[in-house]
Design a protein around this motif. Structure first.
Motif, mmCIF file in Angstrom:
data_model
loop_
_atom_site.group_PDB
_atom_site.id
_atom_site.type_symbol
_atom_site.label_atom_id
_atom_site.label_comp_id
_atom_site.label_asym_id
_atom_site.label_seq_id
_atom_site.Cartn_x
_atom_site.Cartn_y
_atom_site.Cartn_z
ATOM 1 N N GLU A 34 5.750 4.136 -2.288
ATOM 2 C CA GLU A 34 4.543 3.325 -2.213
ATOM 3 C C GLU A 34 4.808 1.985 -2.877
ATOM 4 N N ILE A 35 4.587 0.904 -2.124
ATOM 5 C CA ILE A 35 4.847 -0.444 -2.607
ATOM 6 C C ILE A 35 3.600 -1.277 -2.410
ATOM 7 N N ALA A 36 3.273 -2.093 -3.403
ATOM 8 C CA ALA A 36 2.110 -2.965 -3.299
ATOM 9 C C ALA A 36 2.279 -3.919 -2.122
ATOM 10 N N ALA A 37 1.164 -4.393 -1.591
ATOM 11 C CA ALA A 37 1.209 -5.334 -0.474
ATOM 12 C C ALA A 37 1.885 -6.625 -0.911
ATOM 13 N N ARG A 73 7.777 -2.216 -7.602
ATOM 14 C CA ARG A 73 6.806 -1.965 -6.549
ATOM 15 C C ARG A 73 5.446 -2.570 -6.844
ATOM 16 N N ASP A 74 5.071 -2.621 -8.114
ATOM 17 C CA ASP A 74 3.810 -3.226 -8.545
ATOM 18 C C ASP A 74 3.915 -3.468 -10.045
ATOM 19 N N ARG A 108 3.150 -1.773 -12.532
ATOM 20 C CA ARG A 108 3.515 -0.630 -13.367
ATOM 21 C C ARG A 108 5.029 -0.498 -13.523
ATOM 22 N N PRO A 135 -3.106 -7.485 -11.014
ATOM 23 C CA PRO A 135 -2.647 -7.097 -9.677
ATOM 24 C C PRO A 135 -1.523 -8.032 -9.224
ATOM 25 N N GLY A 144 2.115 -8.414 -6.631
ATOM 26 C CA GLY A 144 2.833 -7.875 -5.495
ATOM 27 C C GLY A 144 4.223 -7.405 -5.880
ATOM 28 N N PRO A 145 4.968 -6.861 -4.939
ATOM 29 C CA PRO A 145 6.308 -6.347 -5.222
ATOM 30 C C PRO A 145 7.304 -7.479 -5.446
#
Length: 211
Positions: free
Chosen positions: A2-5, A120-121, A123, A196, A198-199
């Protein structure tokens, strides 16, 4: 996985990928204890295209490590290309050639390996460390980091304290090179963030044996 937009930069809408020159476009900042960093913003034109290619084509892997009495996930995805391996995109080969042309005389050798990290984000992160395995632990060396995707903070601070952290926000094709005694006398990190974001992909070019 799972990767952020991913949101492309409005400043980097080039359809093709081009690695820029270095030369006088590089800004060197001296640090304490014989360390320095070179910064070249927007070194890779079309970096967002390259980000998407690497995100989709690199065989990313998740790794774990033992911390105290338990095994924990490393908070980012990894890939590594040693000096015998073909790099996953021609643009990375072009980047390595430009780095070698600019730094080989000062470094005394060329860059040999490429380590890739996918954040990925917010985190995902990397804790405070220096690349002190191998030659980086006992002599001056260089580590060149090209950053693709969303900007994140890369922090540097003197090893063992003694000064505030220095922040560089890197993304969308920026280059940062750590040189001199930096791996021995300074630590660097990409901290977690609750914002927030992005990747991001970082590509670390290192000389032989430096990890």
């Amino acid at each position: 996985m799972e990767i952020a937009a991913f949101q492309a930069s409005l400043l980097d809408d080039a359809p093709a990928i081009e690695v820029g020159p270095l030369g006088t476009s590089v800004r060197r900042v001296g640090l304490a204890r014989g360390a320095w960093v070179d910064v070249r913003p927007r070194w890779i034109v079309g970096a967002d295209v390259l980000f998407e290619r690497l995100r989709d084509r690199v065989p990313w892997r998740a790794e774990q490590r033992t911390m105290y009495d338990r095994v924990v996930d490393i908070p980012r995805l990894l890939a590594f290309y040693d000096e015998r391996a073909s790099l996953p995109d021609p643009a990375l080969g072009a980047a390595k050639r430009v780095l070698d042309e600019h730094y080989a005389a000062e470094l005394g050798e060329g860059f040999a390996t490429a380590g890739l990290c996918l954040y990925r984000d917010g985190r995902d992160s990397v804790a405070w460390h220096g690349d002190r395995v191998g030659p980086g632990g006992f002599r001056d060396t260089m580590v060149a980091i090209a950053v693709l995707g969303a900007p994140r903070a890369l922090l540097l601070r003197p090893r063992g304290g003694g000064g505030p952290a220095i922040r560089h926000d890197l993304g969308h094709g920026d280059l940062l090179v750590m040189g001199g005694s930096c791996q021995r006398t300074w630590d660097h990190a990409v901290p977690k963030t609750a914002r927030p974001v992005g990747p991001r992909i970082s590509v670390q070019f290192r000389p032989r044996g430096v990890r």
